[in-house]
Design a protein around this motif. Structure first.
Motif, PDB file in Angstrom:
ATOM      1  N   LYS A 167       2.970   6.945 -10.545  1.00 22.67           N
ATOM      2  CA  LYS A 167       2.991   6.609 -12.167  1.00 22.67           C
ATOM      3  C   LYS A 167       4.400   8.085 -12.556  1.00 22.67           C
ATOM      4  CE  LYS A 167      -1.699   7.447 -13.532  1.00 22.67           C
ATOM      5  NZ  LYS A 167      -2.983   8.264 -14.781  1.00 22.67           N
ATOM      6  N   GLU A 168       4.598   8.933 -11.754  1.00 27.08           N
ATOM      7  CA  GLU A 168       5.875   9.437 -11.626  1.00 27.08           C
ATOM      8  C   GLU A 168       7.528   8.411 -11.205  1.00 27.08           C
ATOM      9  OE1 GLU A 168       5.996  12.003 -13.912  1.00 27.08           O
ATOM     10  OE2 GLU A 168       3.057  11.432 -13.674  1.00 27.08           O
ATOM     11  N   GLY A 169       6.986   7.597  -9.978  1.00 30.88           N
ATOM     12  CA  GLY A 169       8.052   7.181  -8.919  1.00 30.88           C
ATOM     13  C   GLY A 169       8.428   7.763  -8.435  1.00 30.88           C
ATOM     14  N   ILE A 170       7.454   9.110  -7.318  1.00 29.31           N
ATOM     15  CA  ILE A 170       8.335   9.977  -6.694  1.00 29.31           C
ATOM     16  C   ILE A 170       7.501   9.051  -4.732  1.00 29.31           C
ATOM     17  CG2 ILE A 170       7.803  11.774  -8.244  1.00 29.31           C
ATOM     18  CD1 ILE A 170       5.175  12.599  -6.648  1.00 29.31           C
ATOM     19  N   LEU A 171       7.095   8.257  -4.885  1.00 27.72           N
ATOM     20  CA  LEU A 171       6.782   7.659  -3.653  1.00 27.72           C
ATOM     21  C   LEU A 171       7.998   6.817  -2.961  1.00 27.72           C
ATOM     22  CD1 LEU A 171       3.112   7.004  -4.259  1.00 27.72           C
ATOM     23  CD2 LEU A 171       4.162   8.873  -3.227  1.00 27.72           C
ATOM     24  N   LYS A 172       7.630   6.931  -1.768  1.00 27.51           N
ATOM     25  CA  LYS A 172       8.305   5.392  -1.561  1.00 27.51           C
ATOM     26  C   LYS A 172       7.486   5.174  -0.336  1.00 27.51           C
ATOM     27  CE  LYS A 172      12.932   7.256  -0.967  1.00 27.51           C
ATOM     28  NZ  LYS A 172      13.826   7.979   0.146  1.00 27.51           N
ATOM     29  N   HIS A 173       7.705   3.240   0.250  1.00 24.53           N
ATOM     30  CA  HIS A 173       6.928   2.554   1.148  1.00 24.53           C
ATOM     31  C   HIS A 173       7.227   4.012   2.542  1.00 24.53           C
ATOM     32  CE1 HIS A 173       4.369  -0.163   2.409  1.00 24.53           C
ATOM     33  NE2 HIS A 173       5.277  -0.256   4.072  1.00 24.53           N
ATOM     34  N   PRO A 174       5.914   4.123   2.889  1.00 26.17           N
ATOM     35  CA  PRO A 174       5.973   4.790   3.986  1.00 26.17           C
ATOM     36  C   PRO A 174       5.914   4.269   5.437  1.00 26.17           C
ATOM     37  CG  PRO A 174       3.638   3.733   3.349  1.00 26.17           C
ATOM     38  CD  PRO A 174       3.798   3.641   2.003  1.00 26.17           C
ATOM     39  N   ASN A 175       7.041   5.193   6.066  1.00 25.15           N
ATOM     40  CA  ASN A 175       7.484   5.087   7.589  1.00 25.15           C
ATOM     41  C   ASN A 175       7.012   4.535   8.995  1.00 25.15           C
ATOM     42  OD1 ASN A 175       9.774   4.352   9.308  1.00 25.15           O
ATOM     43  ND2 ASN A 175      11.235   5.875   8.456  1.00 25.15           N
ATOM     44  N   ARG A 176       6.783   3.818   9.324  1.00 21.81           N
ATOM     45  CA  ARG A 176       5.729   3.906  10.196  1.00 21.81           C
ATOM     46  C   ARG A 176       5.686   2.093  11.191  1.00 21.81           C
ATOM     47  NH1 ARG A 176       0.552   2.364   5.159  1.00 21.81           N
ATOM     48  NH2 ARG A 176       1.421   0.146   5.039  1.00 21.81           N
ATOM     49  N   ILE A 177       4.763   1.506  12.244  1.00 18.85           N
ATOM     50  CA  ILE A 177       4.573   0.315  12.823  1.00 18.85           C
ATOM     51  C   ILE A 177       2.984   0.736  12.940  1.00 18.85           C
ATOM     52  CG2 ILE A 177       5.324   0.066  15.371  1.00 18.85           C
ATOM     53  CD1 ILE A 177       7.856   0.895  15.711  1.00 18.85           C
ATOM     54  N   MET A 178       2.299  -0.134  12.723  1.00 17.45           N
ATOM     55  CA  MET A 178       1.544  -0.256  12.050  1.00 17.45           C
ATOM     56  C   MET A 178       0.801  -1.182  13.920  1.00 17.45           C
ATOM     57  SD  MET A 178       0.705  -0.183   8.272  1.00 17.45           S
ATOM     58  CE  MET A 178      -1.533   0.474   9.053  1.00 17.45           C
ATOM     59  N   LYS A 179       0.707  -0.923  15.156  1.00 27.10           N
ATOM     60  CA  LYS A 179       0.748  -1.520  16.482  1.00 27.10           C
ATOM     61  C   LYS A 179      -0.170  -2.757  16.314  1.00 27.10           C
ATOM     62  CE  LYS A 179       0.635  -0.616  21.236  1.00 27.10           C
ATOM     63  NZ  LYS A 179      -0.581  -2.316  21.339  1.00 27.10           N
ATOM     64  N   ASP A 180      -1.616  -2.838  15.331  1.00 27.51           N
ATOM     65  CA  ASP A 180      -2.288  -3.901  15.513  1.00 27.51           C
ATOM     66  C   ASP A 180      -3.075  -4.114  14.039  1.00 27.51           C
ATOM     67  OD1 ASP A 180      -3.290  -3.796  18.870  1.00 27.51           O
ATOM     68  OD2 ASP A 180      -4.304  -1.728  17.808  1.00 27.51           O
ATOM     69  N   LEU A 181      -1.877  -3.869  13.021  1.00 24.26           N
ATOM     70  CA  LEU A 181      -2.570  -4.140  11.421  1.00 24.26           C
ATOM     71  C   LEU A 181      -1.189  -4.593  10.379  1.00 24.26           C
ATOM     72  CD1 LEU A 181      -4.496  -0.674  10.565  1.00 24.26           C
ATOM     73  CD2 LEU A 181      -5.039  -3.184  10.713  1.00 24.26           C
ATOM     74  N   ASN A 182      -1.988  -5.525   9.959  1.00 24.13           N
ATOM     75  CA  ASN A 182      -0.562  -6.587   9.168  1.00 24.13           C
ATOM     76  C   ASN A 182      -1.380  -5.680   8.261  1.00 24.13           C
ATOM     77  OD1 ASN A 182      -0.082  -8.622  11.507  1.00 24.13           O
ATOM     78  ND2 ASN A 182      -2.368  -9.066  11.200  1.00 24.13           N
ATOM     79  N   VAL A 183      -0.595  -5.774   6.916  1.00 25.83           N
ATOM     80  CA  VAL A 183      -0.496  -5.047   5.571  1.00 25.83           C
ATOM     81  C   VAL A 183       0.459  -6.241   4.992  1.00 25.83           C
ATOM     82  CG1 VAL A 183       0.860  -4.184   4.057  1.00 25.83           C
ATOM     83  CG2 VAL A 183       0.467  -3.350   6.535  1.00 25.83           C
ATOM     84  N   PHE A 184      -0.761  -6.369   3.812  1.00 25.40           N
ATOM     85  CA  PHE A 184      -0.738  -7.306   2.975  1.00 25.40           C
ATOM     86  C   PHE A 184      -0.353  -6.831   2.034  1.00 25.40           C
ATOM     87  CE2 PHE A 184      -2.611  -9.393  -1.350  1.00 25.40           C
ATOM     88  CZ  PHE A 184      -1.883 -10.359  -1.638  1.00 25.40           C
ATOM     89  N   ILE A 185       0.516  -7.098   0.741  1.00 22.06           N
ATOM     90  CA  ILE A 185       0.996  -5.780  -1.000  1.00 22.06           C
ATOM     91  C   ILE A 185       1.319  -6.977  -2.180  1.00 22.06           C
ATOM     92  CG2 ILE A 185       2.474  -4.169  -2.052  1.00 22.06           C
ATOM     93  CD1 ILE A 185       3.044  -3.154   1.096  1.00 22.06           C
ATOM     94  N   TYR A 186      -0.120  -6.524  -2.739  1.00 19.27           N
ATOM     95  CA  TYR A 186       0.106  -7.568  -4.147  1.00 19.27           C
ATOM     96  C   TYR A 186       1.054  -6.165  -5.377  1.00 19.27           C
ATOM     97  CZ  TYR A 186      -0.678 -10.256  -8.690  1.00 19.27           C
ATOM     98  OH  TYR A 186      -0.424 -11.133  -9.632  1.00 19.27           O
ATOM     99  N   VAL A 187       1.804  -6.197  -5.857  1.00 23.22           N
ATOM    100  CA  VAL A 187       2.284  -5.293  -6.951  1.00 23.22           C
ATOM    101  C   VAL A 187       1.663  -5.970  -8.212  1.00 23.22           C
ATOM    102  CG1 VAL A 187       3.976  -5.003  -8.386  1.00 23.22           C
ATOM    103  CG2 VAL A 187       4.771  -5.493  -6.072  1.00 23.22           C
ATOM    104  N   VAL A 188       0.555  -5.261  -9.383  1.00 23.19           N
ATOM    105  CA  VAL A 188      -0.107  -5.884 -10.376  1.00 23.19           C
ATOM    106  C   VAL A 188       0.432  -5.469 -11.091  1.00 23.19           C
ATOM    107  CG1 VAL A 188      -1.612  -4.341 -12.251  1.00 23.19           C
ATOM    108  CG2 VAL A 188      -2.085  -5.023  -8.992  1.00 23.19           C
ATOM    109  N   LYS A 189       2.508  -3.896 -11.745  1.00 25.81           N
ATOM    110  CA  LYS A 189       2.725  -3.704 -12.210  1.00 25.81           C
ATOM    111  C   LYS A 189       3.988  -2.696 -11.812  1.00 25.81           C
ATOM    112  CE  LYS A 189      -0.012   0.047 -14.504  1.00 25.81           C
ATOM    113  NZ  LYS A 189      -0.552   0.197 -15.352  1.00 25.81           N
ATOM    114  N   GLY A 190       5.237  -2.959 -12.183  1.00 24.04           N
ATOM    115  CA  GLY A 190       6.055  -2.426 -11.842  1.00 24.04           C
ATOM    116  C   GLY A 190       6.945  -2.722 -10.462  1.00 24.04           C
ATOM    117  N   ARG A 191       7.008  -2.291  -9.998  1.00 32.68           N
ATOM    118  CA  ARG A 191       8.122  -2.631  -8.571  1.00 32.68           C
ATOM    119  C   ARG A 191       8.885  -1.588  -7.734  1.00 32.68           C
ATOM    120  NH1 ARG A 191      14.146  -2.040  -7.924  1.00 32.68           N
ATOM    121  NH2 ARG A 191      15.319  -4.303  -7.314  1.00 32.68           N
ATOM    122  N   LEU A 192       8.039  -2.476  -6.275  1.00 29.68           N
ATOM    123  CA  LEU A 192       8.474  -1.859  -5.195  1.00 29.68           C
ATOM    124  C   LEU A 192       9.462  -1.895  -4.152  1.00 29.68           C
ATOM    125  CD1 LEU A 192       5.372  -1.330  -6.053  1.00 29.68           C
ATOM    126  CD2 LEU A 192       4.420  -1.680  -3.321  1.00 29.68           C
TER     127      LEU A 192
END
Length: 287
Positions: A24-49
């Motif tokens: 809500k406040e715009g205080i987050l960033k995408h986490p800095n990481r390497i996920m060794k075994d996991l793929n990630v799917f991201i879908y934006v409902v509203k806003g901007r990433l």
């Protein structure tokens, strides 16, 4: 742009987590990481990433999705837009055998061959969907299923996630259906399907007004089959329909479909189905 997600068709993505996030406040960033075994799917409902994957920068807005591949460094350089909301799915995939070919949606008949399940689908890296409301509703249901106490929750969630990913894959393919090579292959298939008997190479070339060698190469590239193989499958598909719905024998079907003799028909039938016509008829449920 690389690091695409590939899924082999004889397995499904195995879901570890599905979540719905907001900032809500715009205080987050995408986490800095390497996920060794996991793929990630991201879908934006509203806003901007904003997301950076190994140096490739992606900006996601309402109705956009992104796949991040396992064991690849990803992070955010910018804060999310205030009020942003997004779904994420973390999932495992099996490693693909070498030389796994891409599944083709062209040139399909009602016959299903075992080798089709040993192909792969390459999911679009980043896209914007046509129907935001439908996709959001689908993700709502997946999220609800993941949170449920159903005893088969892991399997059901993974199965429905696989179906969801395939729908995204098919929507992406449809966007390229109007490109000229795709249209040529579609016209060839329509012409073959509309003809009762086998079509000669010259007839196909004349109908499309193009060199047959080029057309046959294009057909093989898009369908994974030769023109002859596809025509044989269509003929055998028709034969199976007759065996299922009419009281006919091998000779009658062979003659009806324009084969030179029943022996040649039987040879083609076995090559396509793996069974002789007589064995197939013995195993058949007739209407």
């Amino acid at each position: 742009m690389n690091n695409q997600i590939e899924i082999i068709n004889n397995s499904i993505p195995l879901v570890r987590e599905i979540g719905l996030m907001n900032d809500k406040e715009g205080i987050l960033k995408h986490p800095n990481r390497i996920m060794k075994d996991l793929n990630v799917f991201i879908y934006v409902v509203k806003g901007r990433l904003q997301i950076n994957e190994n140096g490739d920068i992606f900006h996601l807005e309402k109705g956009s999705y992104l796949f991040l591949r396992k064991n690849i460094h990803h992070w955010g350089d910018e804060f999310y837009q205030p009020g942003s909301e997004w779904y994420f799915i973390h999932f495992f995939t099996n490693d693909l055998p070498d030389q796994t070919t891409e599944y083709s949606t062209y040139g399909k008949t009602s016959l299903i061959h075992r080798e089709e399940f040993n192909t792969k689908v390459t999911l679009p890296k980043i896209e914007k969907v046509r129907n935001h409301r439908y996709i959001s509703s689908h993700l709502d249901k997946l999220f609800e299923m993941f949170q449920s106490s159903h005893p088969m929750r892991p399997m059901l969630t993974s199965m429905h996630t696989h179906q969801f990913f395939l729908e995204l894959y098919l929507e992406n393919i449809e966007k390229f259906a109007e490109k000229k090579p795709n249209r040529m292959v579609t016209r060839m298939i329509d012409y073959i399907d509309d003809t009762k008997y086998k079509v000669s190479s010259q007839a196909i070339a004349d109908h499309l007004g193009m060199n047959y060698a080029y057309l046959s190469t294009l057909f093989k590239q898009y369908t994974g089959k030769s023109v002859t193989q596809y025509q044989n499958e269509k003929m055998i598909e028709n034969a199976i329909h007759l065996f299922q719905n009419e009281n006919v024998n091998v000779s009658e079907v062979s003659e009806h479909l324009g084969f030179s003799n029943p022996f040649y028909f039987s040879r083609v039938f076995k090559k396509v189905t793996g069974l002789s016509p007589s064995v197939y008829i013995q195993q058949l449920y007739r209407n």
